[in-house]
Design a protein around this motif. Structure first.
Motif, mmCIF file in Angstrom:
data_model
loop_
_atom_site.group_PDB
_atom_site.id
_atom_site.type_symbol
_atom_site.label_atom_id
_atom_site.label_comp_id
_atom_site.label_asym_id
_atom_site.label_seq_id
_atom_site.Cartn_x
_atom_site.Cartn_y
_atom_site.Cartn_z
ATOM 1 N N ILE A 112 34.133 39.506 32.108
ATOM 2 C CA ILE A 112 34.258 38.047 32.065
ATOM 3 C C ILE A 112 35.745 37.710 32.074
ATOM 4 O O ILE A 112 36.519 38.248 31.274
ATOM 5 C CB ILE A 112 33.591 37.464 30.799
ATOM 6 C CG1 ILE A 112 32.077 37.616 30.886
ATOM 7 C CG2 ILE A 112 33.960 35.992 30.622
ATOM 8 C CD1 ILE A 112 31.417 36.811 31.984
ATOM 9 N N CYS A 113 36.126 36.850 33.004
ATOM 10 C CA CYS A 113 37.531 36.432 33.129
ATOM 11 C C CYS A 113 37.604 34.923 32.982
ATOM 12 O O CYS A 113 36.982 34.188 33.757
ATOM 13 C CB CYS A 113 38.076 36.863 34.485
ATOM 14 S SG CYS A 113 39.835 36.540 34.691
ATOM 15 N N ALA A 114 38.331 34.462 31.967
ATOM 16 C CA ALA A 114 38.441 33.028 31.691
ATOM 17 C C ALA A 114 39.910 32.647 31.559
ATOM 18 O O ALA A 114 40.782 33.500 31.378
ATOM 19 C CB ALA A 114 37.684 32.686 30.406
ATOM 20 N N ARG B 201 32.223 28.292 29.768
ATOM 21 C CA ARG B 201 32.271 27.765 31.137
ATOM 22 C C ARG B 201 32.040 28.869 32.154
ATOM 23 O O ARG B 201 31.436 28.649 33.208
ATOM 24 C CB ARG B 201 33.617 27.073 31.397
ATOM 25 C CG ARG B 201 33.750 25.702 30.759
ATOM 26 C CD ARG B 201 34.937 24.932 31.318
ATOM 27 N NE ARG B 201 36.213 25.557 30.999
ATOM 28 C CZ ARG B 201 36.943 25.276 29.929
ATOM 29 N NH1 ARG B 201 36.514 24.394 29.030
ATOM 30 N NH2 ARG B 201 38.097 25.875 29.719
ATOM 31 N N GLU B 202 32.527 30.072 31.862
ATOM 32 C CA GLU B 202 32.323 31.184 32.789
ATOM 33 C C GLU B 202 30.843 31.560 32.904
ATOM 34 O O GLU B 202 30.409 32.092 33.920
ATOM 35 C CB GLU B 202 33.142 32.405 32.346
ATOM 36 C CG GLU B 202 34.622 32.250 32.569
ATOM 37 C CD GLU B 202 34.955 31.996 34.020
ATOM 38 O OE1 GLU B 202 34.521 32.785 34.884
ATOM 39 O OE2 GLU B 202 35.637 30.988 34.306
#
Length: 297
Positions: A96-98, A114-115
């Motif tokens: 997961i990249c935020a 949001r991701e």
């Protein structure tokens, strides 16, 4: 038919298309291999494969703005972090990249939620947002959390900065997954707030280029994806130092310069990037302390 040996084989068919199509091709995002990026992806893949343990290794990636940090992280996610359905029918999201944009714990969890495209109330109590985010990360069997733009955490007071860093420490402890923080070099200030932070993060930097053989190899690779009819030999001893001087060795500046020069070469029919065209576009060199480019019309 012209051979176009200077163009990478998979893109040679583009050379048979119209000028408008080739100009559109220039604007498409395209990965160009280079050693520092490959080294970084090796490090990230090594972290992703780490077995679970009480104190997981973490990474802080820093570099000047526009050096390609986010591009490399995105490439890593595309290659190693694609979602899939497991054998037991679980929707797995390994990476997961935020992005975080302010020093606030709620913003941290809102960015993660949001991701996942998860319905949530952005102003809900912190405990609720934390619980929801941790629940989703566990359900998705996430094995790495990447947070970009972490230097923005420095915009808050010392207390707010420590609050966010403590949340990150807690996430790593609870989830037993590596955290990767990405930002400009000012992000390093976060690690000196407390020795607990500096001991948990290895720091890796993505530097600007130097004028050397590796930079010439990068320019040769970059030229191979520019849809120009003639070879420019950007890697030549004549052009390499000039490109470096205009761009300050910054990867993003190099890409911007060469794409704009290629665009002009297609439009004026020269079909080559030469010294004259590069010197004409020296306005692309960031001349002020804030790195602003200004084109004089």
């Amino acid at each position: 038919m012209t051979n176009y040996a200077h163009i990478t084989p998979q893109f040679r068919d583009v050379m048979e298309k119209s000028d408008l199509d080739r100009l559109a091709f220039l604007d498409e995002p395209r990965w160009v291999d280079y050693q520092a990026a490959n080294n970084l992806m090796d490090i990230l893949n090594g972290l992703l494969r780490k077995p679970e343990r009480p104190r997981m290794p973490n990474l802080m990636l820093v570099g000047e703005s526009n050096t390609g940090k986010t591009t490399v992280v995105t490439r890593f996610k595309e290659l190693s972090g694609q979602p899939y359905i497991s054998d037991d029918a679980v929707s797995v999201r390994p990476v997961i990249c935020a992005e975080v944009h302010k020093p606030d714990e709620r913003e941290l969890y809102n960015a993660i939620l949001r991701e996942f495209w998860a319905p949530h109330n952005p102003v809900a109590p912190l405990e609720k947002l934390r619980h929801q985010a941790i629940h989703l990360l566990r359900d998705a069997r996430t094995r790495m959390l990447i947070l970009d733009e972490v230097h923005t955490i420095n915009n808050g007071s010392a207390a707010k900065r420590m609050d966010v860093m403590n949340e990150l420490k807690m996430l790593s402890n609870i989830l037993h997954i590596p955290l990767v923080l990405v930002g400009t070099r000012t992000a390093l200030q976060l690690l000196v707030l407390d020795s607990q932070y500096s001991s948990r993060f290895e720091v890796v930097s993505l530097p600007n280029w130097s004028v050397n053989a590796e930079f010439q190899r990068f320019l040769k690779s970059f030229e191979s994806v520019l849809p120009l009819k003639f070879a420019s030999k950007l890697y030549s001893p004549e052009l390499t130092p000039l490109i470096h001087a205009i761009s300050n060795g910054n990867t993003g500046n190099i890409e911007y310069l060469l794409r704009e020069c290629a665009r002009e070469a297609i439009r004026n029919g020269s079909e080559v990037i030469d010294r004259r065209l590069l010197e004409k576009n020296q306005w692309m060199r960031p001349t002020s302390a804030d790195g602003v480019r200004e084109r004089v019309l």
